[in-house]
Design an enzyme around this catalytic site. Structure first.
Site, PDB file in Angstrom:
ATOM      1  N   CYS A  81      81.644  35.394  32.753  1.00  7.54           N
ATOM      2  CA  CYS A  81      80.638  36.444  32.617  1.00  7.54           C
ATOM      3  C   CYS A  81      81.361  37.708  32.202  1.00  7.54           C
ATOM      4  O   CYS A  81      82.539  37.913  32.559  1.00  7.54           O
ATOM      5  CB  CYS A  81      79.915  36.649  33.954  1.00  7.54           C
ATOM      6  SG  CYS A  81      78.674  37.961  33.923  1.00  7.54           S
TER       7      CYS A  81
ATOM      8  N   TYR B  46      73.402  44.094  38.122  1.00  6.63           N
ATOM      9  CA  TYR B  46      72.322  43.148  38.388  1.00  6.63           C
ATOM     10  C   TYR B  46      71.792  43.263  39.817  1.00  6.63           C
ATOM     11  O   TYR B  46      70.651  42.872  40.088  1.00  6.63           O
ATOM     12  CB  TYR B  46      72.786  41.714  38.136  1.00  6.63           C
ATOM     13  CG  TYR B  46      72.805  41.333  36.676  1.00  6.63           C
ATOM     14  CD1 TYR B  46      71.665  40.831  36.048  1.00  6.63           C
ATOM     15  CD2 TYR B  46      73.960  41.482  35.912  1.00  6.63           C
ATOM     16  CE1 TYR B  46      71.676  40.492  34.707  1.00  6.63           C
ATOM     17  CE2 TYR B  46      73.986  41.142  34.569  1.00  6.63           C
ATOM     18  CZ  TYR B  46      72.838  40.654  33.971  1.00  6.63           C
ATOM     19  OH  TYR B  46      72.854  40.314  32.631  1.00  6.63           O
TER      20      TYR B  46
ATOM     21  N   ARG C 290      63.130  32.885  25.970  1.00 11.88           N
ATOM     22  CA  ARG C 290      63.521  34.008  26.830  1.00 11.88           C
ATOM     23  C   ARG C 290      62.333  34.943  27.063  1.00 11.88           C
ATOM     24  O   ARG C 290      62.129  35.423  28.188  1.00 11.88           O
ATOM     25  CB  ARG C 290      64.684  34.784  26.205  1.00 11.88           C
ATOM     26  CG  ARG C 290      65.022  36.047  26.983  1.00 11.88           C
ATOM     27  CD  ARG C 290      66.194  36.795  26.421  1.00 11.88           C
ATOM     28  NE  ARG C 290      66.446  38.011  27.214  1.00 11.88           N
ATOM     29  CZ  ARG C 290      67.551  38.727  27.146  1.00 11.88           C
ATOM     30  NH1 ARG C 290      68.520  38.394  26.327  1.00 11.88           N
ATOM     31  NH2 ARG C 290      67.697  39.800  27.907  1.00 11.88           N
TER      32      ARG C 290
ATOM     33  N   ASN D 116      74.190  31.313  29.858  1.00  5.56           N
ATOM     34  CA  ASN D 116      73.584  31.741  31.119  1.00  5.56           C
ATOM     35  C   ASN D 116      72.491  30.781  31.586  1.00  5.56           C
ATOM     36  O   ASN D 116      71.899  30.086  30.764  1.00  5.56           O
ATOM     37  CB  ASN D 116      72.997  33.149  30.951  1.00  5.56           C
ATOM     38  CG  ASN D 116      74.033  34.220  31.178  1.00  5.56           C
ATOM     39  OD1 ASN D 116      74.842  34.123  32.089  1.00  5.56           O
ATOM     40  ND2 ASN D 116      74.008  35.254  30.351  1.00  5.56           N
TER      41      ASN D 116
ATOM     42  N   HIS E  82      76.499  37.177  38.623  1.00  2.11           N
ATOM     43  CA  HIS E  82      75.448  38.197  38.605  1.00  2.11           C
ATOM     44  C   HIS E  82      75.044  38.636  40.010  1.00  2.11           C
ATOM     45  O   HIS E  82      73.986  39.223  40.199  1.00  2.11           O
ATOM     46  CB  HIS E  82      74.229  37.730  37.799  1.00  2.11           C
ATOM     47  CG  HIS E  82      74.478  37.739  36.330  1.00  2.11           C
ATOM     48  ND1 HIS E  82      73.518  37.419  35.399  1.00  2.11           N
ATOM     49  CD2 HIS E  82      75.593  38.039  35.605  1.00  2.11           C
ATOM     50  CE1 HIS E  82      74.029  37.508  34.175  1.00  2.11           C
ATOM     51  NE2 HIS E  82      75.288  37.892  34.284  1.00  2.11           N
TER      52      HIS E  82
END
Length: 441
Positions: free
Chosen positions: A172, A256, A97, A151, A202
């Site tokens: 989500c 987002y 990440r 995700n 998102h």
């Protein structure tokens, strides 16, 4: 022999989110007879899996629930005859990440784990893994439901629904958080709030907000504009929408969407954070260490409040409510990720959308949308095209499709920059991207 009760397999069971999931099942024991939860992880995650499993067992013991929590690194053992499979894995762990977030920043592009170049990198690693899980499911538990909240959830769910025979629904926590935020703003019970969500994972808008059945959308927008209180997403920088823009939009956007509508400001914030306190992945790494130190405490027998800072608030409510509604054929409305099948006239039939759905024993049935408002249509179609190209690139190791996907994403929007970012991703995550090792350029 009759089964003892429902069997749940959780892939990525050593995640710090797991105590929230366990709490969700404990809270629903009266209506959801879960008897066995198998927490699955890989060998590298064994230690975390053991810590989380011990905490989960203490939580169950405190509740008095007739529930067994099992820990295993044998995925097939966990999947055998499972009724529901939940996925919350992270390929490459937090180090991957951190790379996802830092690589785009080298080129003055937003680094974020689920959208833009960062989300793209994560999707390339994660799609082959979830398809491999589904291959086992097709053999070992063909009737099971896959509830995915790994995700990028929408992309992974679309890959599963179009490339496997598994019954899958994506989840989500953004919609449930937005609803709870509206309930707080209007000082009413959550049950009295309805948000008419339109979009994809998102990338959703509450086209209408109803409280007690009354349309309060513009009042909700006014409250957002005048409210400088906390943001509802812990993992997104606290930069507020321009009130004039928000009122002109006439809808409530998910947090987002600030990455798109406020790209320069969000990029500057990402750069500042990376240079001072670290990128979000680095911050989360510290949070995770603190959480696991807490989890080790043999006196701890409940989900600690510090978990909220991890950024996954209300995942358990979303996941467990969905499983509860499928099992009990509730026919209630929840917001999940499902195949479009003509629901949204502006997106492909085989695209996955995030939409209010009626949930029953047969799954999730999206409420018809028709055409989306013109103000959001182009962005929605653009990002969906990026998602579909990304899925093809990830499955077939297709460099050309990967380059096209990254180039057209609104947070990259440059062929030369996309190529530089893509080459860095492939070089630095080579161990997790074997499908690209044949070349393909």
């Amino acid at each position: 022999m009759t089964k003892r009760g429902l069997k749940i397999a959780t892939i990525g069971g050593g995640s710090s989110y797991t105590p929230e999931l366990i709490e969700g099942f404990i809270k629903r024991m009266a209506s959801l007879p879960v008897k066995d939860i198998y927490l699955v992880d890989i060998e590298a995650g064994r230690k975390k899996l053991e810590i989380v499993t011990d905490l989960a067992r203490r939580m169950v013991q405190k509740s008095g629930a007739d529930l067994q929590v099992h820990a295993t690194i044998d995925r097939r053992e966990a999947l055998k005859d499972a009724d529901f499979v939940t996925t919350q894995f992270r390929v490459g762990n937090l180090d991957a990440r951190i790379r996802d977030e830092k690589i785009p920043l080298r080129y003055q592009k937003i680094g974020q784990e689920t959208t833009g170049a960062g989300g793209f990198a994560k999707a390339l690693r994660s799609i082959p893994v979830i398809l491999d899980i589904c291959k086992d499911m097709e053999e070992l538990c063909p009737q099971a439901w896959l509830i995915n909240f790994a995700n990028p959830s929408g992309i992974l769910t679309e890959a599963v629904l179009n490339h496997t025979a598994v019954k899958a629904i994506g989840l989500c926590n953004c919609p449930i958080n937005m609803i709870n935020d509206m309930a707080e703003k209007f000082a009413c019970p959550v049950e009295d709030v309805f948000c008419d969500f339109v979009g994809i994972n998102h990338l959703i808008w509450a086209k209408r907000v109803l409280v007690h059945g009354q349309d309060v959308t513009m009042e909700a927008i006014h409250k957002i504009c005048s409210d400088s209180a906390k943001e509802i997403m812990a993992n997104i920088p606290e930069i507020h929408y321009d009130p004039v823009f928000l009122k002109s939009l006439g809808m409530v956007p998910v947090s987002y969407l600030k990455y798109y509508y406020m790209q320069p400001e969000m990029l500057a914030e990402c750069i500042k954070d990376a240079e001072t306190k670290g990128c979000r992945g680095e911050v989360i790494k510290k949070v995770e260490k603190e959480l696991f130190d807490l989890y080790k405490n043999p006196e701890l027998d409940q989900k600690p409040p510090q978990l909220a800072s991890r950024g996954g608030a209300r995942y358990s409510d979303a996941a467990c409510s969905l499983i509860d509604s499928i099992y009990n054929n509730k026919k209630d409305i929840q917001t999940v990720n499902v195949l479009n099948c003509g629901t949204n006239a502006d997106l492909p039939y085989d695209a996955v959308i995030e939409r209010n759905c009626v949930i029953d024993a047969d799954g999730a049935h999206p409420l018809h949308i028709g055409h989306t408002p013109l103000a959001i249509r182009g962005l929605l179609q653009n990002v969906k095209a990026y998602e579909q190209l990304t899925i093809e690139a990830a499955i077939y190791g297709d460099y050309n499709k990967a380059l096209q996907a990254l180039t057209i994403h609104p947070l990259v929007n440059s062929a030369s920059t996309a190529r530089s970012i893509l080459d860095d991703i492939l070089a630095e995550s080579e161990a997790y991207l074997p499908q690209f090792q044949h070349g393909g350029r």
